[in-house]
Write a protein that holds these residues in place. Structure first.
Motif, PDB file in Angstrom:
ATOM      1  N   PHE A  65       0.828  -1.208   0.000  1.00  0.00           N
ATOM      2  CA  PHE A  65       0.000   0.000   0.000  1.00  0.00           C
ATOM      3  C   PHE A  65       0.863   1.259   0.000  1.00  0.00           C
ATOM      4  CE2 PHE A  65      -2.893  -3.089   2.041  1.00  0.00           C
ATOM      5  CZ  PHE A  65      -4.019  -2.913   1.257  1.00  0.00           C
ATOM      6  N   ASN A  66       0.264   2.315  -0.534  1.00  0.00           N
ATOM      7  CA  ASN A  66       0.817   3.656  -0.415  1.00  0.00           C
ATOM      8  C   ASN A  66       0.120   4.295   0.786  1.00  0.00           C
ATOM      9  OD1 ASN A  66       2.309   5.993  -1.316  1.00  0.00           O
ATOM     10  ND2 ASN A  66       0.349   6.841  -1.985  1.00  0.00           N
ATOM     11  N   LEU A  67       0.818   4.366   1.897  1.00  0.00           N
ATOM     12  CA  LEU A  67       0.219   4.848   3.138  1.00  0.00           C
ATOM     13  C   LEU A  67       0.127   6.370   3.133  1.00  0.00           C
ATOM     14  CD1 LEU A  67      -0.843   3.933   5.942  1.00  0.00           C
ATOM     15  CD2 LEU A  67       1.466   4.377   6.812  1.00  0.00           C
ATOM     16  N   LYS A  68      -1.089   6.866   3.340  1.00  0.00           N
ATOM     17  CA  LYS A  68      -1.328   8.310   3.327  1.00  0.00           C
ATOM     18  C   LYS A  68      -1.827   8.749   4.699  1.00  0.00           C
ATOM     19  CE  LYS A  68      -2.947  10.155  -0.474  1.00  0.00           C
ATOM     20  NZ  LYS A  68      -1.707  10.527  -1.191  1.00  0.00           N
ATOM     21  N   ILE A  69      -1.053   9.650   5.300  1.00  0.00           N
ATOM     22  CA  ILE A  69      -1.434  10.277   6.569  1.00  0.00           C
ATOM     23  C   ILE A  69      -1.378  11.780   6.354  1.00  0.00           C
ATOM     24  CG2 ILE A  69      -0.891  10.540   9.016  1.00  0.00           C
ATOM     25  CD1 ILE A  69       0.524   7.863   8.920  1.00  0.00           C
ATOM     26  N   GLU A  70      -2.450  12.469   6.655  1.00  0.00           N
ATOM     27  CA  GLU A  70      -2.521  13.913   6.399  1.00  0.00           C
ATOM     28  C   GLU A  70      -1.352  14.652   7.047  1.00  0.00           C
ATOM     29  OE1 GLU A  70      -5.658  17.658   6.832  1.00  0.00           O
ATOM     30  OE2 GLU A  70      -6.203  15.660   7.562  1.00  0.00           O
ATOM     31  N   GLN A  72       1.763  14.345   6.212  1.00  0.00           N
ATOM     32  CA  GLN A  72       3.025  13.595   6.188  1.00  0.00           C
ATOM     33  C   GLN A  72       3.300  13.094   4.769  1.00  0.00           C
ATOM     34  OE1 GLN A  72       3.344  10.544   9.185  1.00  0.00           O
ATOM     35  NE2 GLN A  72       2.176  11.731  10.695  1.00  0.00           N
ATOM     36  N   GLU A  73       4.550  12.806   4.511  1.00  0.00           N
ATOM     37  CA  GLU A  73       4.934  12.276   3.211  1.00  0.00           C
ATOM     38  C   GLU A  73       4.452  10.829   3.084  1.00  0.00           C
ATOM     39  OE1 GLU A  73       9.016  11.461   0.583  1.00  0.00           O
ATOM     40  OE2 GLU A  73       9.086  12.543   2.499  1.00  0.00           O
ATOM     41  N   ASP A  74       3.951  10.490   1.904  1.00  0.00           N
ATOM     42  CA  ASP A  74       3.480   9.122   1.672  1.00  0.00           C
ATOM     43  C   ASP A  74       4.642   8.133   1.794  1.00  0.00           C
ATOM     44  OD1 ASP A  74       1.149  10.395   1.119  1.00  0.00           O
ATOM     45  OD2 ASP A  74       1.024   9.795  -0.984  1.00  0.00           O
ATOM     46  N   VAL A  75       4.346   6.975   2.350  1.00  0.00           N
ATOM     47  CA  VAL A  75       5.327   5.895   2.433  1.00  0.00           C
ATOM     48  C   VAL A  75       4.647   4.602   2.018  1.00  0.00           C
ATOM     49  CG1 VAL A  75       6.676   6.950   4.277  1.00  0.00           C
ATOM     50  CG2 VAL A  75       4.789   5.424   4.857  1.00  0.00           C
ATOM     51  N   ARG A  76       5.445   3.638   1.640  1.00  0.00           N
ATOM     52  CA  ARG A  76       4.895   2.336   1.292  1.00  0.00           C
ATOM     53  C   ARG A  76       4.900   1.432   2.516  1.00  0.00           C
ATOM     54  NH1 ARG A  76       7.218   1.498  -4.887  1.00  0.00           N
ATOM     55  NH2 ARG A  76       6.119   3.316  -5.704  1.00  0.00           N
ATOM     56  N   CYS A  77       3.872   0.590   2.586  1.00  0.00           N
ATOM     57  CA  CYS A  77       3.753  -0.267   3.757  1.00  0.00           C
ATOM     58  C   CYS A  77       3.033  -1.562   3.391  1.00  0.00           C
ATOM     59  CB  CYS A  77       3.005   0.455   4.887  1.00  0.00           C
ATOM     60  SG  CYS A  77       1.229   0.602   4.589  1.00  0.00           S
ATOM     61  N   VAL A  78       3.196  -2.556   4.246  1.00  0.00           N
ATOM     62  CA  VAL A  78       2.443  -3.799   4.149  1.00  0.00           C
ATOM     63  C   VAL A  78       1.889  -4.103   5.532  1.00  0.00           C
ATOM     64  CG1 VAL A  78       3.707  -4.812   2.212  1.00  0.00           C
ATOM     65  CG2 VAL A  78       4.553  -5.136   4.540  1.00  0.00           C
ATOM     66  N   CYS A  79       0.797  -4.842   5.549  1.00  0.00           N
ATOM     67  CA  CYS A  79       0.202  -5.218   6.827  1.00  0.00           C
ATOM     68  C   CYS A  79       0.953  -6.402   7.393  1.00  0.00           C
ATOM     69  CB  CYS A  79      -1.273  -5.562   6.641  1.00  0.00           C
ATOM     70  SG  CYS A  79      -2.086  -6.062   8.183  1.00  0.00           S
ATOM     71  N   ARG A  80       1.292  -6.326   8.670  1.00  0.00           N
ATOM     72  CA  ARG A  80       1.988  -7.423   9.322  1.00  0.00           C
ATOM     73  C   ARG A  80       1.170  -8.049  10.443  1.00  0.00           C
ATOM     74  NH1 ARG A  80       4.029  -8.595   5.545  1.00  0.00           N
ATOM     75  NH2 ARG A  80       6.224  -8.493   4.914  1.00  0.00           N
ATOM     76  N   GLY A  81      -0.059  -7.601  10.612  1.00  0.00           N
ATOM     77  CA  GLY A  81      -0.901  -8.240  11.617  1.00  0.00           C
ATOM     78  C   GLY A  81      -2.223  -7.526  11.811  1.00  0.00           C
ATOM     79  N   VAL A  82      -3.282  -8.307  11.962  1.00  0.00           N
ATOM     80  CA  VAL A  82      -4.602  -7.775  12.296  1.00  0.00           C
ATOM     81  C   VAL A  82      -5.120  -8.566  13.483  1.00  0.00           C
ATOM     82  CG1 VAL A  82      -6.978  -7.399  11.554  1.00  0.00           C
ATOM     83  CG2 VAL A  82      -5.110  -7.137   9.911  1.00  0.00           C
ATOM     84  N   GLN A  83      -5.258  -7.890  14.622  1.00  0.00           N
ATOM     85  CA  GLN A  83      -5.820  -8.539  15.801  1.00  0.00           C
ATOM     86  C   GLN A  83      -7.336  -8.498  15.705  1.00  0.00           C
ATOM     87  OE1 GLN A  83      -4.119  -6.967  19.438  1.00  0.00           O
ATOM     88  NE2 GLN A  83      -2.108  -6.691  18.469  1.00  0.00           N
TER      89      GLN A  83
END
Length: 221
Positions: A65-70, A72-83
């Protein structure tokens, strides 16, 4: 060529701990954290309905994913866990891992089979089987291929295509390296298979019928 990376919009979350997490859930949000990538961990939150839909759509854990946080600069990320809630099985917390552009990760890449309409085996009545419509590859986060293209035009009935037959994009390799696995094959029509089986059965019966008199003659002698 790298494909379009989907956006994942989250919001920065103030406060940490169980109290802040419960407060976020009361507001219809799922709390989470983003870590790694050479930066400090950051508390985040994502609307519950949005996360639930993405989870139901499938592939969330294997998508870049292209992580977007208002702000902040976009970064790439992957999910490593969902509780999840142990009773309702609904998401309660999200863990995301930041990636640098040169990070090496495992990703499922779509396989595009081309020239199906001119495939020799299909024109002869065969059946095409996509054994692996996706291939798990080791890729670079900054250069993820949109798809792997496989030309099936010259495949005849009984032919198969293995990973060794495919030219992969530069800088990628299969996660599975201990065997040459099949990606697709063209099998014979079911009617042809039935005819072959019938002929085999009939041949066995005829041989048995021919041998019977010989056995009787031997007994008379």
């Amino acid at each position: 060529m790298a494909g379009k990376i989907p956006d994942l919009e989250v919001m920065a979350r103030t406060g940490t701990g169980k109290g802040a997490a419960r407060s976020a859930r009361r507001e219809g949000l799922v709390p989470g954290v983003v870590y790694g990538g050479g930066a400090e961990p950051q508390a985040i939150a994502i609307p519950f309905n949005i996360l639930l839909k993405k989870l139901k759509d499938g592939g969330f854990m294997s998508t870049l994913f292209n992580l977007k946080i208002e702000g902040q600069e976009d970064v790439r990320c992957v999910c490593r866990g969902v509780q999840r809630d142990v009773v309702k099985d609904l998401p309660t917390h999200l863990d995301l891992l930041r990636l640098k552009r040169d990070s090496r990760i495992n990703m499922n890449i779509h396989v595009e089979f081309i020239n199906m309409e001119t495939c020799v085996g299909l024109k002869a009545g065969g059946t095409f089987n996509a054994v692996r419509p996706e291939i798990e590859l080791v890729v670079t986060a900054g250069d993820i291929p949109e798809q792997i293209v496989v030309d099936v035009e010259n495949m005849e009935i009984g032919d198969s295509i293995s990973i060794s037959d495919v030219t992969l994009p530069e800088g990628t390799r299969p996660v599975i390296t201990d065997r040459d696995f099949v990606i697709a094959n063209v099998s014979a029509p079911s009617a042809l298979k039935s005819d072959d089986e019938d002929e085999t059965e009939e041949g066995t019966t005829e041989e048995g019928a021919e041998e019977a008199p010989a056995a009787e003659d031997a007994a008379e002698e």
